[in-house]
Design a protein around this motif. Structure first.
Motif, PDB file in Angstrom:
ATOM      1  N   MET A   1       1.038  -1.187  -0.007  1.00  0.00           N
ATOM      2  CA  MET A   1       0.041   0.614   0.181  1.00  0.00           C
ATOM      3  C   MET A   1       0.844   1.189  -0.216  1.00  0.00           C
ATOM      4  SD  MET A   1      -2.559  -1.012  -0.560  1.00  0.00           S
ATOM      5  CE  MET A   1      -3.775   0.256  -0.032  1.00  0.00           C
ATOM      6  N   LEU A   2       2.185   0.681   0.119  1.00  0.00           N
ATOM      7  CA  LEU A   2       3.050   2.491  -0.648  1.00  0.00           C
ATOM      8  C   LEU A   2       2.760   3.414  -1.692  1.00  0.00           C
ATOM      9  CD1 LEU A   2       7.041   0.978   0.998  1.00  0.00           C
ATOM     10  CD2 LEU A   2       5.612   2.404   2.068  1.00  0.00           C
ATOM     11  N   THR A   3       2.516   4.452  -0.657  1.00  0.00           N
ATOM     12  CA  THR A   3       2.832   6.042  -2.136  1.00  0.00           C
ATOM     13  C   THR A   3       3.948   6.723  -1.454  1.00  0.00           C
ATOM     14  OG1 THR A   3       1.407   7.280  -0.375  1.00  0.00           O
ATOM     15  CG2 THR A   3       0.151   5.381  -1.634  1.00  0.00           C
ATOM     16  N   GLU A   4       4.383   6.285  -1.035  1.00  0.00           N
ATOM     17  CA  GLU A   4       5.695   7.090  -0.963  1.00  0.00           C
ATOM     18  C   GLU A   4       6.733   6.813  -0.159  1.00  0.00           C
ATOM     19  OE1 GLU A   4       4.985  11.293   1.347  1.00  0.00           O
ATOM     20  OE2 GLU A   4       2.861  11.228   0.312  1.00  0.00           O
ATOM     21  N   LEU A   5       7.906   7.047  -1.102  1.00  0.00           N
ATOM     22  CA  LEU A   5       8.868   5.841  -0.268  1.00  0.00           C
ATOM     23  C   LEU A   5      10.225   6.609  -0.619  1.00  0.00           C
ATOM     24  CD1 LEU A   5       9.843   2.864   0.489  1.00  0.00           C
ATOM     25  CD2 LEU A   5      10.505   1.991  -1.837  1.00  0.00           C
ATOM     26  N   ASP A   6      11.430   6.807   1.385  1.00  0.00           N
ATOM     27  CA  ASP A   6      11.776   7.583   0.701  1.00  0.00           C
ATOM     28  C   ASP A   6      13.394   6.215   0.858  1.00  0.00           C
ATOM     29  OD1 ASP A   6      14.722   9.688   0.801  1.00  0.00           O
ATOM     30  OD2 ASP A   6      13.454  10.669   2.059  1.00  0.00           O
ATOM     31  N   LEU A   7      14.449   6.185  -0.016  1.00  0.00           N
ATOM     32  CA  LEU A   7      15.503   5.479   0.038  1.00  0.00           C
ATOM     33  C   LEU A   7      16.862   6.338  -0.574  1.00  0.00           C
ATOM     34  CD1 LEU A   7      13.659   2.244  -1.362  1.00  0.00           C
ATOM     35  CD2 LEU A   7      14.628   2.319   0.755  1.00  0.00           C
ATOM     36  N   SER A   8      16.795   8.065   0.394  1.00  0.00           N
ATOM     37  CA  SER A   8      17.384   8.186  -0.510  1.00  0.00           C
ATOM     38  C   SER A   8      18.955   7.863   0.163  1.00  0.00           C
ATOM     39  CB  SER A   8      17.356  10.047  -0.555  1.00  0.00           C
ATOM     40  OG  SER A   8      16.550  10.726   0.424  1.00  0.00           O
TER      41      SER A   8
ATOM     42  N   SER B   1       5.452   8.001  -5.187  1.00  0.00           N
ATOM     43  CA  SER B   1       6.473   9.010  -4.807  1.00  0.00           C
ATOM     44  C   SER B   1       7.171   8.541  -4.707  1.00  0.00           C
ATOM     45  CB  SER B   1       6.560  10.366  -4.136  1.00  0.00           C
ATOM     46  OG  SER B   1       7.439  10.486  -4.114  1.00  0.00           O
ATOM     47  N   LEU B   2       9.027   9.089  -5.505  1.00  0.00           N
ATOM     48  CA  LEU B   2       9.757   7.660  -4.663  1.00  0.00           C
ATOM     49  C   LEU B   2      11.400   8.398  -4.963  1.00  0.00           C
ATOM     50  CD1 LEU B   2      11.142   4.959  -4.584  1.00  0.00           C
ATOM     51  CD2 LEU B   2      11.095   4.827  -7.551  1.00  0.00           C
ATOM     52  N   LYS B   3      12.298   8.351  -3.620  1.00  0.00           N
ATOM     53  CA  LYS B   3      13.087   9.062  -3.249  1.00  0.00           C
ATOM     54  C   LYS B   3      15.071   8.054  -2.983  1.00  0.00           C
ATOM     55  CE  LYS B   3      11.583  13.212  -1.021  1.00  0.00           C
ATOM     56  NZ  LYS B   3      11.158  13.689  -0.611  1.00  0.00           N
TER      57      LYS B   3
ATOM     58  N   ARG C   1       8.932   2.188 -16.086  1.00  0.00           N
ATOM     59  CA  ARG C   1       8.357   0.862 -16.850  1.00  0.00           C
ATOM     60  C   ARG C   1       8.235  -0.461 -15.388  1.00  0.00           C
ATOM     61  NH1 ARG C   1      12.725   1.997 -19.814  1.00  0.00           N
ATOM     62  NH2 ARG C   1      14.021   0.880 -18.990  1.00  0.00           N
ATOM     63  N   ALA C   2       8.902  -0.185 -14.521  1.00  0.00           N
ATOM     64  CA  ALA C   2       8.370  -1.083 -13.491  1.00  0.00           C
ATOM     65  C   ALA C   2       7.948  -0.788 -12.285  1.00  0.00           C
ATOM     66  CB  ALA C   2      10.295  -1.462 -12.365  1.00  0.00           C
ATOM     67  N   VAL C   3       6.788   0.842 -12.023  1.00  0.00           N
ATOM     68  CA  VAL C   3       5.862   1.245 -11.564  1.00  0.00           C
ATOM     69  C   VAL C   3       5.422   1.915 -12.173  1.00  0.00           C
ATOM     70  CG1 VAL C   3       5.490   1.765  -9.303  1.00  0.00           C
ATOM     71  CG2 VAL C   3       8.517   0.783  -9.382  1.00  0.00           C
ATOM     72  N   PRO C   4       4.680   1.696 -12.657  1.00  0.00           N
ATOM     73  CA  PRO C   4       3.526   3.020 -13.858  1.00  0.00           C
ATOM     74  C   PRO C   4       3.209   3.908 -13.129  1.00  0.00           C
ATOM     75  CG  PRO C   4       2.957   0.421 -14.390  1.00  0.00           C
ATOM     76  CD  PRO C   4       4.500   0.408 -13.738  1.00  0.00           C
ATOM     77  N   SER C   5       2.995   3.527 -11.718  1.00  0.00           N
ATOM     78  CA  SER C   5       2.185   4.319 -11.354  1.00  0.00           C
ATOM     79  C   SER C   5       3.084   5.728 -10.418  1.00  0.00           C
ATOM     80  CB  SER C   5       1.409   4.001  -9.822  1.00  0.00           C
ATOM     81  OG  SER C   5       2.154   3.125  -9.080  1.00  0.00           O
ATOM     82  N   LEU C   6       3.990   5.894 -10.711  1.00  0.00           N
ATOM     83  CA  LEU C   6       4.875   6.438 -10.159  1.00  0.00           C
ATOM     84  C   LEU C   6       4.633   8.310 -11.063  1.00  0.00           C
ATOM     85  CD1 LEU C   6       8.224   4.997 -10.161  1.00  0.00           C
ATOM     86  CD2 LEU C   6       7.405   5.699  -8.650  1.00  0.00           C
ATOM     87  N   THR C   7       4.923   9.247 -10.170  1.00  0.00           N
ATOM     88  CA  THR C   7       4.238  10.148 -11.078  1.00  0.00           C
ATOM     89  C   THR C   7       4.976  11.002 -10.503  1.00  0.00           C
ATOM     90  OG1 THR C   7       3.204  11.305  -8.520  1.00  0.00           O
ATOM     91  CG2 THR C   7       1.582   9.995 -10.228  1.00  0.00           C
ATOM     92  N   SER C   8       6.079  10.792  -9.342  1.00  0.00           N
ATOM     93  CA  SER C   8       7.376  12.077  -8.677  1.00  0.00           C
ATOM     94  C   SER C   8       8.498  10.988  -8.887  1.00  0.00           C
ATOM     95  CB  SER C   8       7.427  12.995  -7.964  1.00  0.00           C
ATOM     96  OG  SER C   8       8.240  13.248  -6.968  1.00  0.00           O
ATOM     97  N   ILE C   9       9.561  10.820  -9.156  1.00  0.00           N
ATOM     98  CA  ILE C   9      10.905  10.010  -9.108  1.00  0.00           C
ATOM     99  C   ILE C   9      11.878  11.084  -8.544  1.00  0.00           C
ATOM    100  CG2 ILE C   9      12.749   8.680  -9.539  1.00  0.00           C
ATOM    101  CD1 ILE C   9      10.842   7.801 -11.960  1.00  0.00           C
ATOM    102  N   ASP C  10      12.603  11.377  -7.340  1.00  0.00           N
ATOM    103  CA  ASP C  10      13.594  12.126  -6.719  1.00  0.00           C
ATOM    104  C   ASP C  10      12.953  13.145  -6.426  1.00  0.00           C
ATOM    105  OD1 ASP C  10      15.422   9.910  -6.129  1.00  0.00           O
ATOM    106  OD2 ASP C  10      16.194  10.017  -7.630  1.00  0.00           O
ATOM    107  N   ASP C  11      12.238  13.654  -6.442  1.00  0.00           N
ATOM    108  CA  ASP C  11      11.353  15.408  -6.641  1.00  0.00           C
ATOM    109  C   ASP C  11      11.049  15.881  -8.178  1.00  0.00           C
ATOM    110  OD1 ASP C  11      10.407  15.814  -3.467  1.00  0.00           O
ATOM    111  OD2 ASP C  11      12.858  16.020  -3.021  1.00  0.00           O
TER     112      ASP C  11
END
Length: 158
Positions: free
Chosen positions: A92-99, A120-122, A140-150
């Protein structure tokens, strides 16, 4: 080979992390049961980096707990994380920060495909972020992404 005392210290450090995760899970379940309308607000788990000796000795994550599928936001920056497979337990993650971690392989990014709600993924300041195929592989792996690294995912990246 590790000295026996190093293995014991590593195990104690992991046990401490696992105990803290279990305690937080109990707290979330108690609050959700007491006030169901507030359950959706209990979303984020913020972690602090493990001390260097335990981090260096740690090769496996603490055991999974029952509340991880409910997480919507997760902040795991600056933890020397190399592998992402365990995140499949958090669908169910919608936001993930792995910076500021140690993810180096494009193959690890494909593990995020199970996170169908991720918006959102960082991952900045990870070795993998320097690869030319980084953003394309994520889209391609996560089509639902709207933001990568802000930075918003553009139509041309899709």
């Amino acid at each position: 080979l590790q000295a026996p005392h190093a293995a014991v210290a590593r195990r104690r450090a992991l046990d401490g992390v696992a105990d803290a995760v279990r305690a937080h899970g109990r707290h979330l379940r108690q609050r959700a049961a007491a006030q169901p309308h507030e359950a959706r607000q209990l979303r984020a788990v913020h972690t602090k980096p493990m001390p260097s000796p335990a981090r260096a000795a740690s090769s496996s994550p603490p055991p999974p707990v029952s509340w991880t599928p409910l997480l919507e936001r997760l902040a795991l920056q600056d933890n020397q994380i190399e592998r992402l497979g365990a995140l499949r337990m958090c669908p169910m993650l919608t936001e993930l920060d792995l910076s500021f971690n140690a993810v180096a392989s494009l193959g690890e990014l494909r593990c995020l495909a199970a996170l169908r709600h991720l918006r959102s993924l960082k991952l900045h300041d990870n070795p993998v972020a320097e690869d030319r195929a980084y953003r394309g592989t994520l889209v391609r792996a996560v089509p639902s992404l709207t933001s990568i690294d802000d930075v918003a995912v553009s139509a041309t990246e899709r």
